[in-house]
Design a protein around this motif. Structure first.
Motif, PDB file in Angstrom:
ATOM      1  N   GLN A   4       0.844  -1.190   0.000  1.00  0.00           N
ATOM      2  CA  GLN A   4       0.000   0.000   0.000  1.00  0.00           C
ATOM      3  C   GLN A   4       0.878   1.238   0.000  1.00  0.00           C
ATOM      4  OE1 GLN A   4      -2.588   0.271   3.356  1.00  0.00           O
ATOM      5  NE2 GLN A   4      -3.655   2.087   2.603  1.00  0.00           N
ATOM      6  N   THR A   6       1.575   4.666   0.985  1.00  0.00           N
ATOM      7  CA  THR A   6       1.176   5.685   1.952  1.00  0.00           C
ATOM      8  C   THR A   6       2.287   6.717   2.042  1.00  0.00           C
ATOM      9  OG1 THR A   6       2.188   4.545   3.843  1.00  0.00           O
ATOM     10  CG2 THR A   6      -0.075   3.946   3.279  1.00  0.00           C
ATOM     11  N   GLN A   8       3.658   7.946   4.646  1.00  0.00           N
ATOM     12  CA  GLN A   8       4.624   7.493   5.645  1.00  0.00           C
ATOM     13  C   GLN A   8       5.533   6.413   5.073  1.00  0.00           C
ATOM     14  OE1 GLN A   8       3.455   6.384   9.816  1.00  0.00           O
ATOM     15  NE2 GLN A   8       4.070   4.337   9.161  1.00  0.00           N
ATOM     16  N   GLY A   9       4.937   5.440   4.359  1.00  0.00           N
ATOM     17  CA  GLY A   9       5.732   4.355   3.783  1.00  0.00           C
ATOM     18  C   GLY A   9       6.732   4.864   2.763  1.00  0.00           C
ATOM     19  N   MET A 342       8.631  -0.794   2.146  1.00  0.00           N
ATOM     20  CA  MET A 342       7.370  -0.078   2.305  1.00  0.00           C
ATOM     21  C   MET A 342       6.360  -0.907   3.095  1.00  0.00           C
ATOM     22  SD  MET A 342       5.374   2.097  -0.604  1.00  0.00           S
ATOM     23  CE  MET A 342       6.969   2.756  -1.072  1.00  0.00           C
ATOM     24  N   GLN A 343       6.327  -2.224   2.853  1.00  0.00           N
ATOM     25  CA  GLN A 343       5.421  -3.086   3.599  1.00  0.00           C
ATOM     26  C   GLN A 343       5.733  -3.041   5.092  1.00  0.00           C
ATOM     27  OE1 GLN A 343       6.030  -6.895   1.744  1.00  0.00           O
ATOM     28  NE2 GLN A 343       4.461  -6.574   0.187  1.00  0.00           N
ATOM     29  N   ASN A 346       4.974   0.316   6.808  1.00  0.00           N
ATOM     30  CA  ASN A 346       3.541   0.445   7.100  1.00  0.00           C
ATOM     31  C   ASN A 346       3.124  -0.453   8.263  1.00  0.00           C
ATOM     32  OD1 ASN A 346       3.054   2.321   5.042  1.00  0.00           O
ATOM     33  ND2 ASN A 346       2.706   0.722   3.516  1.00  0.00           N
ATOM     34  N   TYR A 352      10.206  -2.026  10.950  1.00  0.00           N
ATOM     35  CA  TYR A 352      11.034  -1.133  10.142  1.00  0.00           C
ATOM     36  C   TYR A 352      12.479  -1.108  10.657  1.00  0.00           C
ATOM     37  CZ  TYR A 352      12.571   3.273   7.973  1.00  0.00           C
ATOM     38  OH  TYR A 352      13.262   4.230   7.278  1.00  0.00           O
TER      39      TYR A 352
END
Length: 426
Positions: A4, A6, A8-9, A342-343, A346, A352
């Motif tokens: 997804q 986003t 933030q991602g 990115m996964q 999120n 992370y």
């Protein structure tokens, strides 16, 4: 599955690439400067230039895609601007020293001395002799003098400021420092992860699946698994998996903690088929660790242990590559790395941080492999120089690195193409 997208991602993914590359190149930069090497450029990224400025002796450059970088040290490559005898130049002399050498647009250099070069040494003697109106004039050249040509200004590099003038140890440290900084970052992140995630003390049930043995036996979400068949579980979830896998169709005695009491539950695992068509033995629960805060010693120790386990995993992956035990889909380029980053960005900060530590460690280990064009290969050549007492022919070394770089680029194109196809396939 496409991650997804986003804000933030996206920001955290770009930030991670930027930090990993920057700290790697900063390692090269810092130890090169400590050795007295002239660093011409510190660059992060590829593609279109976003920002560039000169500070001191070094030009700092930021480009659009933070997927790599470089530190350009004087003497690593042939100088792009050279001055030859017979060439007409102009020199700006101040304080009895040449501060600037002009190679073009000489008519505009009104306050400079113009003449034909009779002899020049920009590396060791730092002198230039010019034929000025039929008279030979010799000038000393400032060690930090600049050459201006084609509207570009470049500082000269005397021999004692060049990469090749330094000892083998100093050069090796300037090369090794890049991976070393990534190792240090990985260790710091693994230790930080240990403190943030805490020390597991027990395993709890966080989900009971419908129509599975656990639900039928009365197991509930929130139950703390204390023992199975008389064996204390503690924080070892692998022990649960092992005991269940050996008990298909056999009743198991589970002692769980519930509301401050111990409850005995009898569960009989059953064999079923997973989503990939494999036969598995399950009771039908999801599990999570219960943790407490780590002490300073526990945080450091757990971080070191996690880093060691990650190192072993990375080398096992390289072993499979060497033995040919992989397919192209097992490899991933920048697109695959960005997708996973990115996964996990999120998913939460803990995931992370763990992934950032893994990538930093992988970057360090990969760069230390004895593959031409990588830091490891350059260290091999420096090691051979130390043993032989003289350097390898620079032309031969450059050829080896060029071939290695070309092969790495071909591999990068292949895995990136495969990543694009995989994204289109969903």
């Amino acid at each position: 599955m496409t991650p997804q997208l986003t804000p933030q991602g996206i920001i955290l993914t770009v930030l991670l690439f930027f930090v990993l590359v920057t700290i790697h190149e900063w390692g090269h930069f810092y130890f090169a400067k400590r050795a007295g090497i002239l660093v011409r450029e510190f660059a992060i990224g590829f593609g279109p230039k976003v920002l560039s400025f000169l500070r001191g002796e070094t030009k700092y450059t930021l480009r659009m895609l933070p997927l790599g970088g470089y530190v350009r040290m004087a003497g690593e490559d042939p100088e792009t601007v050279q001055v030859q005898p017979g060439q007409t130049i102009a020199v700006d002399v101040r304080g009895n020293k040449v501060k600037t050498l002009y190679l073009d647009r000489l008519d505009e250099r009104i306050d400079a001395v113009r003449g034909e070069v009779k002899s020049i040494d920009l590396e060791r003697r730092l002198t230039v002799t010019l034929d000025v109106d039929g008279s030979d004039e010799t000038y000393r050249i400032d060690p930090q003098a600049n050459i201006v040509a084609r509207n570009r200004e470049m500082q000269i590099a005397p021999w004692d400021r060049q990469f090749g003038s330094k000892t083998v140890g100093q050069r090796a440290m300037a090369i090794f420092a890049g991976p070393l900084m990534n190792i240090a970052l990985a260790l710091g992140l693994f230790i930080g992860f240990a403190f943030m995630s805490g020390i597991p003390v027990n395993i709890a049930v966080n989900q009971v699946f419908k129509d599975q043995p656990a639900e039928e036996a009365g197991l509930q979400a929130g139950d703390v698994i204390l023992s199975i068949n008389g064996q204390t579980i503690g924080a070892d979830s692998s022990k649960i998996t092992e005991l269940v896998s050996r008990s298909a169709g056999k009743p198991m005695e589970w002692i769980v903690g519930r509301d401050g009491e111990q409850v005995r539950i009898e569960i009989t695992p059953k064999e079923t088929v997973d989503n990939e068509g494999n036969q598995v033995i399950r009771v039908g629960v999801g599990m999570m660790p219960l943790t407490r805060s780590a002490t300073l010693q526990e945080g450091v120790t757990n971080g070191l242990n996690t880093m060691w386990a990650a190192t072993v995993t990375i080398f096992q992956g390289f072993q499979k590559l060497i033995l040919g035990q992989f397919t192209l889909d097992d490899l991933g380029g920048p697109l695959r790395i960005a997708e996973v980053t990115m996964q996990l960005a999120n998913a939460g900060i803990l995931y992370y941080i763990w992934w950032a530590a893994m990538l930093s460690l992988y970057l360090a280990i990969f760069n230390l492999l004895p593959i031409p064009a990588l830091d490891g290969s350059r260290l091999i050549f420096l090691g051979l120089e130390a043993v032989r007492g003289r350097p390898i022919d620079p032309n031969r070394e450059s050829l080896v690195h060029f071939i290695g770089f070309a092969m790495l680029m071909l591999l990068m194109v292949a895995v990136t193409y495969n990543d694009i196809l995989r994204l289109f396939r969903g």
